[in-house]
Design a protein around this motif. Sequence first.
Motif, PDB file in Angstrom:
ATOM      1  N   LEU A 326       0.823  -1.207   0.000  1.00 22.94           N
ATOM      2  CA  LEU A 326       0.000   0.000   0.000  1.00 22.94           C
ATOM      3  C   LEU A 326       0.858   1.257   0.000  1.00 22.94           C
ATOM      4  CD1 LEU A 326      -2.770  -1.090   2.559  1.00 22.94           C
ATOM      5  CD2 LEU A 326      -2.934  -1.003   0.059  1.00 22.94           C
ATOM      6  N   GLU A 327       1.936   1.228   0.756  1.00 21.72           N
ATOM      7  CA  GLU A 327       2.816   2.394   0.843  1.00 21.72           C
ATOM      8  C   GLU A 327       3.590   2.623  -0.440  1.00 21.72           C
ATOM      9  OE1 GLU A 327       5.070   1.403   4.264  1.00 21.72           O
ATOM     10  OE2 GLU A 327       3.384   1.693   5.654  1.00 21.72           O
ATOM     11  N   GLN A 328       3.802   1.564  -1.233  1.00 21.63           N
ATOM     12  CA  GLN A 328       4.503   1.695  -2.513  1.00 21.63           C
ATOM     13  C   GLN A 328       3.565   2.118  -3.642  1.00 21.63           C
ATOM     14  OE1 GLN A 328       6.525  -2.014  -3.250  1.00 21.63           O
ATOM     15  NE2 GLN A 328       7.932  -1.772  -1.519  1.00 21.63           N
ATOM     16  N   GLY A 329       2.286   2.307  -3.331  1.00 21.07           N
ATOM     17  CA  GLY A 329       1.335   2.725  -4.340  1.00 21.07           C
ATOM     18  C   GLY A 329       0.888   1.608  -5.262  1.00 21.07           C
ATOM     19  N   LEU A 330       1.134   0.360  -4.871  1.00 18.99           N
ATOM     20  CA  LEU A 330       0.716  -0.758  -5.703  1.00 18.99           C
ATOM     21  C   LEU A 330      -0.785  -1.012  -5.529  1.00 18.99           C
ATOM     22  CD1 LEU A 330       3.787  -3.071  -5.087  1.00 18.99           C
ATOM     23  CD2 LEU A 330       3.284  -1.707  -7.125  1.00 18.99           C
ATOM     24  N   LEU A 331      -1.315  -1.948  -6.312  1.00 20.60           N
ATOM     25  CA  LEU A 331      -2.756  -2.187  -6.366  1.00 20.60           C
ATOM     26  C   LEU A 331      -3.493  -0.901  -6.746  1.00 20.60           C
ATOM     27  CD1 LEU A 331      -3.024  -4.281  -3.079  1.00 20.60           C
ATOM     28  CD2 LEU A 331      -3.086  -5.186  -5.401  1.00 20.60           C
ATOM     29  N   PRO A 332      -3.147  -0.296  -7.872  1.00 19.15           N
ATOM     30  CA  PRO A 332      -3.818   0.938  -8.290  1.00 19.15           C
ATOM     31  C   PRO A 332      -5.319   0.725  -8.487  1.00 19.15           C
ATOM     32  CG  PRO A 332      -2.536  -0.002 -10.103  1.00 19.15           C
ATOM     33  CD  PRO A 332      -2.164  -0.758  -8.867  1.00 19.15           C
ATOM     34  N   GLU A 333      -6.087   1.760  -8.240  1.00 22.04           N
ATOM     35  CA  GLU A 333      -7.548   1.782  -8.372  1.00 22.04           C
ATOM     36  C   GLU A 333      -8.252   1.000  -7.263  1.00 22.04           C
ATOM     37  OE1 GLU A 333      -8.907   3.742 -10.456  1.00 22.04           O
ATOM     38  OE2 GLU A 333      -7.141   4.215 -11.642  1.00 22.04           O
ATOM     39  N   LEU A 334      -7.515   0.563  -6.243  1.00 17.87           N
ATOM     40  CA  LEU A 334      -8.110  -0.266  -5.199  1.00 17.87           C
ATOM     41  C   LEU A 334      -9.130   0.539  -4.387  1.00 17.87           C
ATOM     42  CD1 LEU A 334      -8.049  -3.077  -3.897  1.00 17.87           C
ATOM     43  CD2 LEU A 334      -6.328  -2.208  -2.293  1.00 17.87           C
ATOM     44  N   GLN A 335     -10.326  -0.051  -4.220  1.00 15.72           N
ATOM     45  CA  GLN A 335     -11.395   0.586  -3.453  1.00 15.72           C
ATOM     46  C   GLN A 335     -11.733  -0.179  -2.186  1.00 15.72           C
ATOM     47  OE1 GLN A 335     -14.708   0.877  -6.146  1.00 15.72           O
ATOM     48  NE2 GLN A 335     -13.568   2.057  -7.671  1.00 15.72           N
ATOM     49  N   GLN A 336     -11.621  -1.521  -2.231  1.00 15.93           N
ATOM     50  CA  GLN A 336     -11.934  -2.353  -1.071  1.00 15.93           C
ATOM     51  C   GLN A 336     -10.841  -3.394  -0.874  1.00 15.93           C
ATOM     52  OE1 GLN A 336     -15.788  -4.122  -1.526  1.00 15.93           O
ATOM     53  NE2 GLN A 336     -16.860  -2.175  -1.784  1.00 15.93           N
ATOM     54  N   LEU A 337     -10.478  -3.624   0.388  1.00 11.74           N
ATOM     55  CA  LEU A 337      -9.447  -4.610   0.711  1.00 11.74           C
ATOM     56  C   LEU A 337      -9.919  -5.449   1.887  1.00 11.74           C
ATOM     57  CD1 LEU A 337      -6.654  -5.859   0.442  1.00 11.74           C
ATOM     58  CD2 LEU A 337      -5.716  -3.959   1.776  1.00 11.74           C
ATOM     59  N   ASN A 338      -9.971  -6.753   1.690  1.00 10.82           N
ATOM     60  CA  ASN A 338     -10.415  -7.677   2.730  1.00 10.82           C
ATOM     61  C   ASN A 338      -9.257  -8.581   3.129  1.00 10.82           C
ATOM     62  OD1 ASN A 338     -11.995  -9.086   4.516  1.00 10.82           O
ATOM     63  ND2 ASN A 338     -13.292 -10.064   2.979  1.00 10.82           N
ATOM     64  N   ILE A 339      -8.968  -8.645   4.422  1.00  7.58           N
ATOM     65  CA  ILE A 339      -7.896  -9.485   4.935  1.00  7.58           C
ATOM     66  C   ILE A 339      -8.453 -10.383   6.032  1.00  7.58           C
ATOM     67  CG2 ILE A 339      -6.097  -7.820   4.354  1.00  7.58           C
ATOM     68  CD1 ILE A 339      -6.117  -6.910   7.260  1.00  7.58           C
ATOM     69  N   ALA A 340      -7.664 -11.357   6.435  1.00  6.36           N
ATOM     70  CA  ALA A 340      -8.119 -12.284   7.470  1.00  6.36           C
ATOM     71  C   ALA A 340      -8.082 -11.612   8.840  1.00  6.36           C
ATOM     72  CB  ALA A 340      -7.247 -13.536   7.473  1.00  6.36           C
ATOM     73  N   LYS A 341      -9.002 -12.012   9.694  1.00  8.87           N
ATOM     74  CA  LYS A 341      -9.049 -11.480  11.041  1.00  8.87           C
ATOM     75  C   LYS A 341      -7.875 -12.016  11.850  1.00  8.87           C
ATOM     76  CE  LYS A 341     -12.074 -11.195  15.093  1.00  8.87           C
ATOM     77  NZ  LYS A 341     -13.392 -11.588  15.661  1.00  8.87           N
ATOM     78  N   PRO A 342      -7.201 -11.155  12.596  1.00  7.20           N
ATOM     79  CA  PRO A 342      -6.079 -11.639  13.414  1.00  7.20           C
ATOM     80  C   PRO A 342      -6.559 -12.667  14.437  1.00  7.20           C
ATOM     81  CG  PRO A 342      -6.085  -9.234  13.275  1.00  7.20           C
ATOM     82  CD  PRO A 342      -7.380  -9.698  12.710  1.00  7.20           C
TER      83      PRO A 342
END
Length: 382
Positions: A326-342
């Motif tokens: 995310l900090e490198q600006g990758l995944l351009p046009e990204l609107q939603q991001l789903n990750i696993a719950k810790p």
Amino acid sequence: MQYCAINPFPRVCKSLATLAEASVFSSLLVRLEGANLSGLSTRSSEIGKHVKRLDLDLIVDTSEKDWAEKLQLPQRDQQLAFLLSNLTSIRDITVHLLCNISIPLDKTRSALQSALGQIQYASILESTESRVERTTGTTNLLTDTLISTLVRCSGETLLSLSVDSINCIQPTTFVAVREHASQLRALVFRFSIGVNIRDILSQQVPWACRETLEHLALHCCRGGHAGAIACGISSGLWAKRLKTLEVSACGDPGDMTEPPYSLVPYERTNIDRREVSQDPPQTNTNILGAVHYEHESLWELQLLGRLPVKRATMTQIPRATINELLEQGLLPELQQLNIAKPVGHLSPADIADNEQFERNCARRDIQNYSNAEDVAQCYSSD
């Protein structure tokens, strides 16, 4: 005047019987070991035209030394071949077979062309007694025969192909899919693409389905080099309008960290890609609807992350890695991001990574969720 009474019931009953037969036999399960194989073979000329969906189970009990003799395999091979030769209306087929047993079904192989002439949906599933040990150095010739025959006979009608082959397919089989399956909308490979396919997958060659392919999934494929995937999609050589992509546990420890050829950069533009010539486009304008990346390393995600996408799901990937993307600006046009719950106890570093994740999403105006589930279950062959 005398009237002749005509009994209409036999004609009506015959019509109803025909309708019932068409309904009963529209979907057919055929087992090589099945007690009804002989009966189905005998009636195949009657019921064959009604069968639209075939579930073909070629799994046999090989635990006894003389299993082939007890099964009367030559006779069953002939019965199955005759049955298949009369199933000329199949549109949907699923085949189950063992990965580690080479069953001599010469007549069945020859009859496959009749049954696989107008298939739209196909699934091939290999299995083993343990379902744990998976290898990538061997092949199942029957699986390769099925895939090659399928794409050559139904290349212009096949819309969906899913291959879950415990062993890897042969390079010539993959090339056949690439060259003949021109109408595919969905393509799924699970364990099927071994390192023997990696160089072919990395070739700068257009796929026959590049105009139609909408969903691509590569699960646990050691030959699925992240750079090859990113290049093939960004260039439009694999698919010009891909909507969804799944990459889980792909790649090999010996992979080079560089893409096999230049990755076409994403550029916002209103150019209609349908007007682009057959040569690879100079800019990538297609935005993926959704991706699911799983069990991938940072350098792999840095390549895959150059593909523009609206919705992304990431599982089995450290928060620190996601933050870096995310900090490198990758995944351009990204609107939603789903990750696993810790889960479990969170260390101070874990807490810091989670907090940084929230800040990164807020900075890029990305909606984030934490309810993602794994897309594939992979087994180690080490």
